[in-house]
Design a protein around this motif. Sequence first.
Motif, PDB file in Angstrom:
ATOM      1  N   UNK A  81       8.764 -39.466  20.025  1.00 15.81           N
ATOM      2  CA  UNK A  81       7.678 -38.494  19.873  1.00 15.81           C
ATOM      3  C   UNK A  81       7.631 -37.523  21.059  1.00 15.81           C
ATOM      4  N   UNK A  82       8.775 -37.309  21.686  1.00 11.35           N
ATOM      5  CA  UNK A  82       8.937 -36.372  22.807  1.00 11.35           C
ATOM      6  C   UNK A  82       7.952 -36.679  23.941  1.00 11.35           C
ATOM      7  N   UNK A  83       7.651 -37.985  24.114  1.00 13.19           N
ATOM      8  CA  UNK A  83       6.614 -38.394  25.051  1.00 13.19           C
ATOM      9  C   UNK A  83       6.888 -37.976  26.491  1.00 13.19           C
ATOM     10  N   UNK A  84       8.140 -37.982  26.894  1.00 13.57           N
ATOM     11  CA  UNK A  84       8.456 -37.675  28.290  1.00 13.57           C
ATOM     12  C   UNK A  84       9.303 -36.413  28.441  1.00 13.57           C
ATOM     13  N   UNK A  85       9.446 -35.664  27.361  1.00  6.91           N
ATOM     14  CA  UNK A  85      10.388 -34.545  27.411  1.00  6.91           C
ATOM     15  C   UNK A  85       9.741 -33.188  27.175  1.00  6.91           C
ATOM     16  N   UNK A  86       8.430 -33.150  27.049  1.00  7.56           N
ATOM     17  CA  UNK A  86       7.718 -31.890  26.835  1.00  7.56           C
ATOM     18  C   UNK A  86       8.279 -31.116  25.639  1.00  7.56           C
ATOM     19  N   UNK A  87       8.610 -31.813  24.583  1.00  7.18           N
ATOM     20  CA  UNK A  87       9.097 -31.157  23.382  1.00  7.18           C
ATOM     21  C   UNK A  87      10.598 -30.968  23.316  1.00  7.18           C
ATOM     22  N   UNK A  88      11.291 -31.316  24.373  1.00  8.43           N
ATOM     23  CA  UNK A  88      12.752 -31.218  24.372  1.00  8.43           C
ATOM     24  C   UNK A  88      13.332 -32.519  23.809  1.00  8.43           C
ATOM     25  N   UNK A  89      14.618 -32.510  23.545  1.00 10.69           N
ATOM     26  CA  UNK A  89      15.302 -33.689  23.032  1.00 10.69           C
ATOM     27  C   UNK A  89      16.450 -34.049  23.957  1.00 10.69           C
ATOM     28  N   UNK A  90      16.574 -35.323  24.260  1.00 12.99           N
ATOM     29  CA  UNK A  90      17.696 -35.832  25.035  1.00 12.99           C
ATOM     30  C   UNK A  90      18.751 -36.308  24.055  1.00 12.99           C
TER      31      UNK A  90
END
Length: 151
Positions: A81-90
């Motif tokens: 849910x993009x919890x730690x990525x500010x809307x980005x995807x790893x």
Amino acid sequence: MISYQRAAELLREFSLQEEIEPLELDENNYCLLVAADEHVVHIRFDEAQGTFIVLGSIGTLSEDEEVSRRELRALLTSNLMWQDTMGATLTLAPESDTVLIEQMWLPEQATVEKLSAFLQSFVLLMAFWEERFSDLGDELMESEEPFYIRG
């Protein structure tokens, strides 16, 4: 959603504003930005969706299988849910063990100021994840509770 012409115009305006070499989309709707801090941002314009997609490398998986498994687990957990990525995807580059971060910009009333803010925040996010990724093999994130459990 913006047109190809507007995307090209925004990149030109951004280049002028930042006093850098002109950013021009090639035949694949791609260009490259090297930030002042030397982070390399790959920019692609998706003409069908009218969006910019940015992508950058944050590191390489460990050659040690146990460590790389911890790294992958931590990265996937952060993607939830993009919890730690500010809307980005790893993600992982399919042809290598390079870890990438990518983000899409859905421009509404696109201005050069909004593009600039998006690119600057992405470079900061890359720098954050580059540093965080370098610590993943230390089981740093393994002990963290997922956000949906935190009280």
